[in-house]
Scaffold this active site. Sequence first.
Site, short mmCIF file in Angstrom:
data_model
loop_
_atom_site.label_atom_id
_atom_site.label_comp_id
_atom_site.label_asym_id
_atom_site.label_seq_id
_atom_site.Cartn_x
_atom_site.Cartn_y
_atom_site.Cartn_z
CG HIS A 63 -62.42 3.71 -25.56
ND1 HIS A 63 -61.80 2.51 -25.30
CD2 HIS A 63 -61.91 4.14 -26.74
CE1 HIS A 63 -60.95 2.23 -26.28
NE2 HIS A 63 -61.00 3.21 -27.16
CG ASP A 153 -59.02 -0.15 -28.43
OD1 ASP A 153 -59.01 0.05 -29.65
OD2 ASP A 153 -58.73 0.71 -27.58
CG HIS A 180 -54.29 -0.62 -30.38
ND1 HIS A 180 -54.78 0.57 -29.91
CD2 HIS A 180 -52.94 -0.51 -30.31
CE1 HIS A 180 -53.78 1.37 -29.57
NE2 HIS A 180 -52.65 0.73 -29.80
CG ASP A 306 -59.90 5.59 -30.30
OD1 ASP A 306 -60.42 5.08 -29.29
OD2 ASP A 306 -58.67 5.60 -30.48
O1 DOR Z 1 -55.71 6.95 -27.43
C1 DOR Z 1 -56.24 5.91 -27.11
N1 DOR Z 1 -57.09 5.85 -26.06
N2 DOR Z 1 -55.95 4.80 -27.77
C2 DOR Z 1 -56.36 3.62 -27.35
O2 DOR Z 1 -56.08 2.66 -28.01
C3 DOR Z 1 -57.15 3.47 -26.12
C4 DOR Z 1 -57.88 4.70 -25.82
C5 DOR Z 1 -58.46 4.76 -24.42
O3 DOR Z 1 -59.01 3.76 -23.97
O4 DOR Z 1 -58.39 5.81 -23.81
#
Ligand code: DOR
Length: 427
Positions: A63, A153, A180, A306
Amino acid sequence: MEFLLRGGRLIDARVDSPEEQSCDVLIADGIIKATGKGLTTNGRVIDCQDQVVAPGFIDLHVHFREPGFEYKEDISTGARAAVDGGFTTVCCMPNTNPINDCRAVSDLIVTQAKKAGLARVLPIGAITKGSNGKLLAEYGEMKEAGIVALSDDGKPVMHAGLMRRALEYAKTFSLPMVQHAEDLDLAEGGVMHEGDVSSQLGLKGQPRETESIMVARDIELVGLTGAQYHVAHISAARSVEMVRDAKRRGLPVTSEVTPHHFTLTDVACCGYDTSAKVMPPLRTQEDIDALLVGLADGTIDCIATDHAPHASVDKDLDFSCAAPGMLGLGTALPLANALVGQGVISLSRMVQLFTKGAADVFHLKGLGQIAEGGIADVCVFDPKAKWTFDAGASASRSDNSPFHGREVVGRVNYTFCGGRLVMEKQR
Ligand code: DOR
């Protein structure tokens, strides 16, 4: 500029034998010019003795928060964090603002990545417009702009009929569908894994079936549609069994696991530590044991981080209100390397999980290997180096990590992307 990586242990998915332990790799003109013994150069020589020379790592799940949440991370800080961790290719989830559900946002990500000039940053497009689970996004135009997969996601596609159509539509563009997997009705807003620890903390939990029910449904839909399906950040023992069974049946189903899910249990949330809040939540030792078997036997295709940067305004809150997610790029190698140390996987399997295993899932041609004449994306790491992870010193704009202060083994020292030296650690 020419680089000669001298005397390292060359490992890629096809090469790793004790005989190969000392091997030179010559990088010039953006490609791997030669591999072998006794190579020479007029350019720079880098001593790689006692280090592993591997393909640049590939992360199918990061991200980078641009556009919209640049206060947490932007593409340039994210790309810097990537190459620091040995990653030369990263795939960005679409949960930006606006969501990456159209050509314009995909274009912007590609442009910003080029400007940063550090790693290959490949966008993942949204399955549905605004990731709101109602209308399919325009896959064709996003594919033209460079997306490599589809995902909503953080927001699972709850409607089975819509998911079926999404899979059919994705198949016509040969785009993998990344889910997800979380049944929101069963999750009922649970903020961590449901079990003894959530009871002790008085926090609302969500059971592991939240994930496995969704994986079960989706595998049935893969049977119906024949589309390619990838389980993001797999966390539950039953999900691993289902993916294994789907593979046995020959279905196009793959999965990834994060270092935090194979390293930490829900106990990390004790003390209401929001740095350990993540979705899917950290589970139990029983789940970890199943993930490790899946990593070793090929049920799990790759390791993905992630990487989810959040600022202190998002994290320094009551556990229930804090944003889920943690940094991942800087700790991925040492956490996976710990499994090598424990004898769970071999060093070459670890490299495969970070490289070819990932490239195959998203059909990233020419990446994830060190081949003469091929793209020179290379990572050089010392599998024995001990160091302490300092989240504040990471290249990321954020520092949310439960691994801050942890002593780890395995350190990336050099990263080359397209033949350019994009990261060199002070040693
Ligand atoms: O812990 C997470 N953070 N899981 C997710 O699916 C999204 C992600 C985020 O965008 O911060």
